[in-house]
Design a protein around this motif. Structure first.
Motif, PDB file in Angstrom:
ATOM      1  N   TYR A   1      41.703  46.723  53.722  1.00  0.00           N
ATOM      2  CA  TYR A   1      41.961  45.459  53.109  1.00  0.00           C
ATOM      3  C   TYR A   1      41.120  45.741  51.642  1.00  0.00           C
ATOM      4  N   SER A   2      41.786  44.789  50.683  1.00  0.00           N
ATOM      5  CA  SER A   2      41.173  44.731  49.505  1.00  0.00           C
ATOM      6  C   SER A   2      40.444  43.533  48.988  1.00  0.00           C
ATOM      7  N   ARG A   3      39.471  43.697  48.190  1.00  0.00           N
ATOM      8  CA  ARG A   3      38.672  42.456  47.536  1.00  0.00           C
ATOM      9  C   ARG A   3      38.904  41.822  46.425  1.00  0.00           C
ATOM     10  N   LEU A   4      38.762  40.788  46.083  1.00  0.00           N
ATOM     11  CA  LEU A   4      38.951  40.115  44.887  1.00  0.00           C
ATOM     12  C   LEU A   4      38.018  39.481  44.322  1.00  0.00           C
ATOM     13  N   GLY A   5      37.474  39.769  43.058  1.00  0.00           N
ATOM     14  CA  GLY A   5      36.404  38.899  42.473  1.00  0.00           C
ATOM     15  C   GLY A   5      37.129  38.324  41.107  1.00  0.00           C
ATOM     16  N   LEU A   6      36.378  37.038  40.917  1.00  0.00           N
ATOM     17  CA  LEU A   6      36.814  36.426  39.546  1.00  0.00           C
ATOM     18  C   LEU A   6      35.741  36.069  38.726  1.00  0.00           C
ATOM     19  N   SER A   7      36.110  35.996  37.489  1.00  0.00           N
ATOM     20  CA  SER A   7      35.048  35.535  36.416  1.00  0.00           C
ATOM     21  C   SER A   7      35.833  34.789  35.562  1.00  0.00           C
ATOM     22  N   VAL A   8      35.551  33.553  35.126  1.00  0.00           N
ATOM     23  CA  VAL A   8      35.870  32.499  34.443  1.00  0.00           C
ATOM     24  C   VAL A   8      34.894  32.096  33.546  1.00  0.00           C
ATOM     25  N   SER A   9      34.647  32.216  32.274  1.00  0.00           N
ATOM     26  CA  SER A   9      33.635  31.848  31.502  1.00  0.00           C
ATOM     27  C   SER A   9      33.603  30.353  31.174  1.00  0.00           C
ATOM     28  N   LYS A  10      32.055  30.155  30.775  1.00  0.00           N
ATOM     29  CA  LYS A  10      31.986  28.464  30.445  1.00  0.00           C
ATOM     30  C   LYS A  10      32.741  28.192  29.033  1.00  0.00           C
ATOM     31  N   LYS A  11      33.331  29.092  28.320  1.00  0.00           N
ATOM     32  CA  LYS A  11      33.989  28.905  27.088  1.00  0.00           C
ATOM     33  C   LYS A  11      35.399  28.385  27.354  1.00  0.00           C
ATOM     34  N   MET A  12      35.716  28.652  28.529  1.00  0.00           N
ATOM     35  CA  MET A  12      36.995  28.139  29.018  1.00  0.00           C
ATOM     36  C   MET A  12      37.302  26.582  29.163  1.00  0.00           C
ATOM     37  N   GLY A  13      36.118  25.801  29.266  1.00  0.00           N
ATOM     38  CA  GLY A  13      36.271  24.591  29.551  1.00  0.00           C
ATOM     39  C   GLY A  13      35.321  24.285  30.595  1.00  0.00           C
ATOM     40  N   ASN A  14      35.434  22.718  31.110  1.00  0.00           N
ATOM     41  CA  ASN A  14      34.456  22.310  31.948  1.00  0.00           C
ATOM     42  C   ASN A  14      34.635  23.032  33.444  1.00  0.00           C
ATOM     43  N   ALA A  15      34.141  22.553  34.310  1.00  0.00           N
ATOM     44  CA  ALA A  15      34.154  23.074  35.630  1.00  0.00           C
ATOM     45  C   ALA A  15      35.554  22.732  36.200  1.00  0.00           C
ATOM     46  N   VAL A  16      36.050  21.563  35.853  1.00  0.00           N
ATOM     47  CA  VAL A  16      37.420  21.425  36.286  1.00  0.00           C
ATOM     48  C   VAL A  16      38.372  22.335  36.101  1.00  0.00           C
ATOM     49  N   MET A  17      38.436  22.764  34.730  1.00  0.00           N
ATOM     50  CA  MET A  17      39.203  23.637  34.137  1.00  0.00           C
ATOM     51  C   MET A  17      39.072  24.887  34.732  1.00  0.00           C
ATOM     52  N   ARG A  18      37.925  25.185  34.676  1.00  0.00           N
ATOM     53  CA  ARG A  18      37.654  26.727  35.108  1.00  0.00           C
ATOM     54  C   ARG A  18      37.933  26.842  36.729  1.00  0.00           C
ATOM     55  N   ASN A  19      37.838  25.776  37.420  1.00  0.00           N
ATOM     56  CA  ASN A  19      38.271  25.834  38.839  1.00  0.00           C
ATOM     57  C   ASN A  19      39.728  25.905  39.317  1.00  0.00           C
ATOM     58  N   HIS A  20      40.539  25.021  38.108  1.00  0.00           N
ATOM     59  CA  HIS A  20      41.635  25.198  38.220  1.00  0.00           C
ATOM     60  C   HIS A  20      42.459  26.605  37.816  1.00  0.00           C
ATOM     61  N   ILE A  21      41.952  27.105  36.798  1.00  0.00           N
ATOM     62  CA  ILE A  21      42.257  28.636  36.430  1.00  0.00           C
ATOM     63  C   ILE A  21      41.966  29.588  37.637  1.00  0.00           C
ATOM     64  N   LYS A  22      40.792  29.530  38.273  1.00  0.00           N
ATOM     65  CA  LYS A  22      40.566  30.370  39.501  1.00  0.00           C
ATOM     66  C   LYS A  22      41.324  30.155  40.607  1.00  0.00           C
ATOM     67  N   ARG A  23      42.010  28.780  40.656  1.00  0.00           N
ATOM     68  CA  ARG A  23      42.929  28.594  41.925  1.00  0.00           C
ATOM     69  C   ARG A  23      44.045  29.219  41.477  1.00  0.00           C
ATOM     70  N   SER A  24      44.457  29.126  40.299  1.00  0.00           N
ATOM     71  CA  SER A  24      45.899  29.640  39.769  1.00  0.00           C
ATOM     72  C   SER A  24      45.853  31.106  40.114  1.00  0.00           C
ATOM     73  N   ILE A  25      44.676  31.803  39.530  1.00  0.00           N
ATOM     74  CA  ILE A  25      44.969  33.340  39.530  1.00  0.00           C
ATOM     75  C   ILE A  25      44.847  33.675  40.958  1.00  0.00           C
ATOM     76  N   LYS A  26      44.015  32.979  41.855  1.00  0.00           N
ATOM     77  CA  LYS A  26      44.043  33.463  43.511  1.00  0.00           C
ATOM     78  C   LYS A  26      45.403  33.307  44.089  1.00  0.00           C
ATOM     79  N   ALA A  27      46.128  32.063  43.627  1.00  0.00           N
ATOM     80  CA  ALA A  27      47.552  31.900  44.030  1.00  0.00           C
ATOM     81  C   ALA A  27      48.304  33.033  43.817  1.00  0.00           C
ATOM     82  N   ILE A  28      48.049  33.418  42.516  1.00  0.00           N
ATOM     83  CA  ILE A  28      49.272  34.392  41.860  1.00  0.00           C
ATOM     84  C   ILE A  28      48.973  35.835  42.765  1.00  0.00           C
ATOM     85  N   PHE A  29      47.450  35.980  42.861  1.00  0.00           N
ATOM     86  CA  PHE A  29      47.037  37.327  43.515  1.00  0.00           C
ATOM     87  C   PHE A  29      47.585  37.353  44.711  1.00  0.00           C
ATOM     88  N   TYR A  30      47.417  36.225  45.581  1.00  0.00           N
ATOM     89  CA  TYR A  30      47.926  36.250  47.056  1.00  0.00           C
ATOM     90  C   TYR A  30      49.446  36.496  46.972  1.00  0.00           C
TER      91      TYR A  30
END
Length: 120
Positions: free
Chosen positions: A40-69
């Motif tokens: 198997y492969s493993r995925l780690g994500l890092s989204v800086s606080k400079k990107m926005g508030n927690a809602v924005m960071r979680n949205h970015i992480k969800r998008s990246i995970k969906a694309i990666f899958y």
């Protein structure tokens, strides 16, 4: 679909940072650490606080995970991946993120061209 797990521990991140190779474009930095013997492969994500508030960071992480899958069937197995997003990602659409991430994964030579991923 191939099995894809998550990198969560700081120690695992540090190993990939120190021993892996990095590939980047203006939107993403991808670290790849090749392993042998894992199924198997493993995925780690890092989204800086400079990107926005927690809602924005979680949205970015969800998008990246969906694309990666979406790319999971085309990715090399037995690798650890860490994806770090840069500031321009906060203003990008999902399709733009997909194209940019596909570009950097091809640059890292871990993404095959065997089939075309459908656009949303």
């Amino acid at each position: 679909m191939k099995t894809l797990k998550r990198l969560k521990k700081n120690q695992d991140f540090q190993v990939v940072f120190k021993e892996g190779k990095s590939f980047a474009n203006r939107q993403f930095v991808v670290y790849v650490l090749r392993h042998n013997g894992k199924s198997y492969s493993r995925l780690g994500l890092s989204v800086s606080k400079k990107m926005g508030n927690a809602v924005m960071r979680n949205h970015i992480k969800r998008s990246i995970k969906a694309i990666f899958y979406k790319f999971a069937d085309r990715l090399e197995t037995e690798n650890d991946y860490i994806i770090i997003s840069r500031k321009p990602v906060s203003t990008m659409s999902h399709v733009e993120m997909q194209k940019s991430l596909e570009h950097v994964l091809k640059k890292a030579r871990v993404l095959s061209n065997s089939c075309k991923v459908p656009q949303i």
